[in-house]
Motif scaffolding. Structure first.
Motif, PDB file in Angstrom:
ATOM      1  N   SER A 162     -13.342  15.235   7.539  1.00 56.39           N
ATOM      2  CA  SER A 162     -14.229  14.948   8.669  1.00 56.39           C
ATOM      3  C   SER A 162     -13.906  15.821   9.887  1.00 56.39           C
ATOM      4  O   SER A 162     -14.765  16.041  10.734  1.00 56.39           O
ATOM      5  N   ALA A 163     -12.704  16.343   9.952  1.00 59.18           N
ATOM      6  CA  ALA A 163     -12.297  17.137  11.117  1.00 59.18           C
ATOM      7  C   ALA A 163     -12.689  18.607  11.014  1.00 59.18           C
ATOM      8  O   ALA A 163     -13.187  19.191  11.967  1.00 59.18           O
ATOM      9  N   CYS A 164     -12.477  19.217   9.833  1.00 60.49           N
ATOM     10  CA  CYS A 164     -12.707  20.658   9.710  1.00 60.49           C
ATOM     11  C   CYS A 164     -13.713  21.034   8.622  1.00 60.49           C
ATOM     12  O   CYS A 164     -13.977  22.211   8.408  1.00 60.49           O
ATOM     13  N   ALA A 165     -14.232  20.061   7.899  1.00 60.70           N
ATOM     14  CA  ALA A 165     -15.224  20.255   6.831  1.00 60.70           C
ATOM     15  C   ALA A 165     -14.664  20.956   5.592  1.00 60.70           C
ATOM     16  O   ALA A 165     -15.424  21.341   4.702  1.00 60.70           O
TER      17      ALA A 165
ATOM     18  N   ALA B 109      -6.415   5.807  -3.523  1.00 58.41           N
ATOM     19  CA  ALA B 109      -6.268   7.267  -3.529  1.00 58.41           C
ATOM     20  C   ALA B 109      -6.702   7.853  -2.190  1.00 58.41           C
ATOM     21  O   ALA B 109      -6.019   8.711  -1.625  1.00 58.41           O
ATOM     22  N   ILE B 110      -7.823   7.387  -1.666  1.00 62.53           N
ATOM     23  CA  ILE B 110      -8.333   7.903  -0.393  1.00 62.53           C
ATOM     24  C   ILE B 110      -7.346   7.622   0.737  1.00 62.53           C
ATOM     25  O   ILE B 110      -7.168   8.444   1.636  1.00 62.53           O
TER      26      ILE B 110
ATOM     27  N   ALA C 185      -5.723  16.397   8.722  1.00 64.45           N
ATOM     28  CA  ALA C 185      -6.408  15.150   9.089  1.00 64.45           C
ATOM     29  C   ALA C 185      -6.384  14.194   7.892  1.00 64.45           C
ATOM     30  O   ALA C 185      -6.384  14.620   6.742  1.00 64.45           O
ATOM     31  N   LYS C 186      -6.377  12.915   8.180  1.00 56.05           N
ATOM     32  CA  LYS C 186      -6.329  11.899   7.121  1.00 56.05           C
ATOM     33  C   LYS C 186      -7.625  11.103   7.029  1.00 56.05           C
ATOM     34  O   LYS C 186      -7.637  10.003   6.513  1.00 56.05           O
ATOM     35  N   THR C 187      -8.710  11.678   7.538  1.00 53.91           N
ATOM     36  CA  THR C 187      -9.975  10.963   7.558  1.00 53.91           C
ATOM     37  C   THR C 187     -11.067  11.775   6.866  1.00 53.91           C
ATOM     38  O   THR C 187     -11.699  12.629   7.482  1.00 53.91           O
ATOM     39  N   PRO C 188     -11.306  11.523   5.580  1.00 44.89           N
ATOM     40  CA  PRO C 188     -12.386  12.239   4.903  1.00 44.89           C
ATOM     41  C   PRO C 188     -13.747  11.756   5.388  1.00 44.89           C
ATOM     42  O   PRO C 188     -13.915  10.590   5.719  1.00 44.89           O
ATOM     43  N   SER C 189     -14.699  12.684   5.457  1.00 48.02           N
ATOM     44  CA  SER C 189     -16.051  12.288   5.845  1.00 48.02           C
ATOM     45  C   SER C 189     -16.866  11.906   4.626  1.00 48.02           C
ATOM     46  O   SER C 189     -17.806  11.134   4.725  1.00 48.02           O
TER      47      SER C 189
END
Length: 86
Positions: free
Chosen positions: A29-32, A55-56, A66-70
């Motif tokens: 989510s931070a850098c794509a 897993a996520i 970053a630890k937040t997938p979009s």
């Protein structure tokens, strides 16, 4: 298995062992930055009882940390071994 059979409540989410031949397509989510990680790698690390949610919770972007997938999606392998959307 149900609660009565095991004495434990069922885990919330898809068990990794049920999709062990697939991969997880994960986008940061931070850098794509995006990558596909084989589900078997998560099973080796977390065990057969782990879920996609487990897993996520353990991932971080290799580019920006970053630890937040979009976006996370399950992808299946094609005959060449590459992954395609399920």
């Amino acid at each position: 298995m149900s609660f009565e059979q095991t004495g434990r409540p069922a885990k919330d989410g898809t068990l990794l062992q049920m999709i062990s031949r697939n991969g997880l397509h994960i986008e940061c989510s931070a850098c794509a930055h995006a990558s596909v990680i084989p589900v078997s790698a998560f099973i080796a690390e977390l065990g057969n009882g782990a879920t996609v949610k487990d897993a996520i919770a353990r991932i971080k972007c290799l580019k920006c940390y970053a630890k937040t997938p979009s976006d996370v999606s399950i992808v299946s392998p094609d005959q060449s071994g590459s992954y395609k959307p399920a």
